[in-house]
Design an enzyme around this catalytic site. Structure first.
Site, mmCIF file in Angstrom:
data_model
loop_
_atom_site.group_PDB
_atom_site.id
_atom_site.type_symbol
_atom_site.label_atom_id
_atom_site.label_comp_id
_atom_site.label_asym_id
_atom_site.label_seq_id
_atom_site.Cartn_x
_atom_site.Cartn_y
_atom_site.Cartn_z
ATOM 1 C CG HIS A 178 -19.180 -2.350 -10.181
ATOM 2 N ND1 HIS A 178 -18.521 -1.125 -10.495
ATOM 3 C CD2 HIS A 178 -18.891 -2.468 -8.682
ATOM 4 C CE1 HIS A 178 -17.909 -0.566 -9.456
ATOM 5 N NE2 HIS A 178 -18.098 -1.130 -8.478
ATOM 6 C CB SER A 195 -0.804 0.033 1.415
ATOM 7 O OG SER A 195 -0.195 0.101 2.298
ATOM 8 C CB THR A 235 -13.801 -6.868 -5.839
ATOM 9 O OG1 THR A 235 -12.792 -6.803 -4.981
ATOM 10 C CG2 THR A 235 -13.814 -8.191 -6.424
ATOM 11 C CD GLU A 245 -17.853 -0.720 -13.616
ATOM 12 O OE1 GLU A 245 -18.687 -0.231 -13.003
ATOM 13 O OE2 GLU A 245 -17.092 -1.623 -13.246
ATOM 14 N NE ARG A 276 -14.593 3.065 -8.414
ATOM 15 C CZ ARG A 276 -15.082 2.748 -7.417
ATOM 16 N NH1 ARG A 276 -15.045 1.470 -7.251
ATOM 17 N NH2 ARG A 276 -15.912 3.538 -6.702
#
Length: 326
Positions: free
Chosen positions: A289, A179, A239, A270, A241
């Site tokens: 999504h 991260s 899951t 999308e 973007r």
């Protein structure tokens, strides 16, 4: 003082006007609510809006400029990449998410493992073959694998990433994470996750799952070069973007047999166009999504977003304001 005006922007792919009406009902008597399916649909309502509530619908610089009384853009979810953050902040408009609410965490983490298991156990090709009359076990047997003893690499150890880490521990997996900022020591201890640099994580992991926000620094985070670092037996799950992955590079890796499988819940754009290569790539499990769209989660998300709007309308500081630069 007259009630303020709220513009609820709920596009068709996430429920449209029906979902917007339910959301508006939570503000009954507190604000004048107009429900639309795109921010520019009703210019009059946009021009008079004090608050825009957006469920993954673009709120661009032109919308912010047109809304002369705008004070807050409330995102119905963790992400804010559909909002022009620079334009909002230049106008002094707050942009908030529901990141700290935990509303989506469990559902997305469960969906992440549904995709991981579907890839590892070949659920989709097995079901499709059986329905077509083929006993596919001999063909699929060499590709079936288990999770115990494997390493999962979590990219982004926010609320959702932490839920994934805890579930991974229950599957007896070794948990790595990467991260922008290392998590506090107590979080690492509770989740059993060990920090490492992204590229080392990619080399070591049997499963890589993305839970990072989308911004200029994370767009195409998994490009062709980084995908090439993965083991050919690895599974990639997204899951978060769609633009976090170079979708053509991912299709190349799957088509070339350089990656075992992928579970994809998010796309760019999308809904995805019919010609998108991922839709026909081998060894891919696709969902629309749906990670945070359970009956239970939708209630929690709506309540968290509307609670933030309520706080703003009552003169209180809303939660989860997004800082400049995202």
């Amino acid at each position: 003082m007259s009630p303020k005006n709220v513009l609820a922007v709920i596009p068709p792919q996430v429920g449209g006007r029906a979902a917007g009406a339910a959301l508006a009902g939570l503000l009954a008597g507190r604000a004048n609510v107009t429900v639309v399916e795109s921010a520019g649909e009703d210019p009059g309502a946009l021009a008079s809006a004090h608050v825009i509530v957006s469920a993954l619908s673009p709120v661009g610089a032109e919308h912010i400029a047109a809304a002369g009384d705008l004070e807050l853009v409330q995102c119905v979810g963790h992400g804010h990449d559909h909002v022009d953050l620079a334009a909002a902040h230049a106008r002094g408009v707050a942009v908030c998410t529901i990141a700290s609410s935990g509303a989506e965490g469990n559902s997305v983490a469960e969906h992440t493992f549904a995709l991981i298991l579907a890839c590892a156990k070949k659920i989709v090709p097995a079901s499709t073959a059986l329905a077509a009359g083929e006993w596919a076990l001999p063909r699929l047997r060499p590709e079936l694998t288990e999770l115990a003893g494997k390493t999962i690499g979590i990219v982004g150890l926010g609320h959702i990433g932490r839920d994934v880490a805890r579930k991974a521990a229950a599957f007896d997996m070794t948990v790595l994470y990467s991260s922008r900022r290392r998590a506090p020591a107590d979080v690492e201890e509770r989740t059993g996750a060990r920090w490492t640099e992204l590229e080392e994580l990619l080399r070591l992991s049997d499963v890589v799952t993305l839970h990072a926000p989308l911004n200029d620094g994370t767009r195409n985070l998994l490009d062709a070069r980084r995908l090439a670092l993965l083991k050919p037996t690895a599974i990639v799950v997204n899951t978060a973007r769609g633009p976090l992955i170079d979708q053509d590079a991912l299709a190349d890796a799957l088509e070339g047999g350089r990656l075992a499988a992928a579970g994809i819940d998010v796309f760019d754009p999308e809904p995805p166009p019919s010609g998108m290569r991922l839709l026909s790539a081998p060894n891919v499990v696709l969902t629309p999504h749906a990670g945070a769209v359970t009956r239970e989660t939708l209630v929690r998300i709506a309540l968290a977003a509307i609670e933030n709007v309520r706080r703003h309308l009552d003169g209180e500081k809303p939660h989860d304001a997004v800082a400049a630069g995202g």
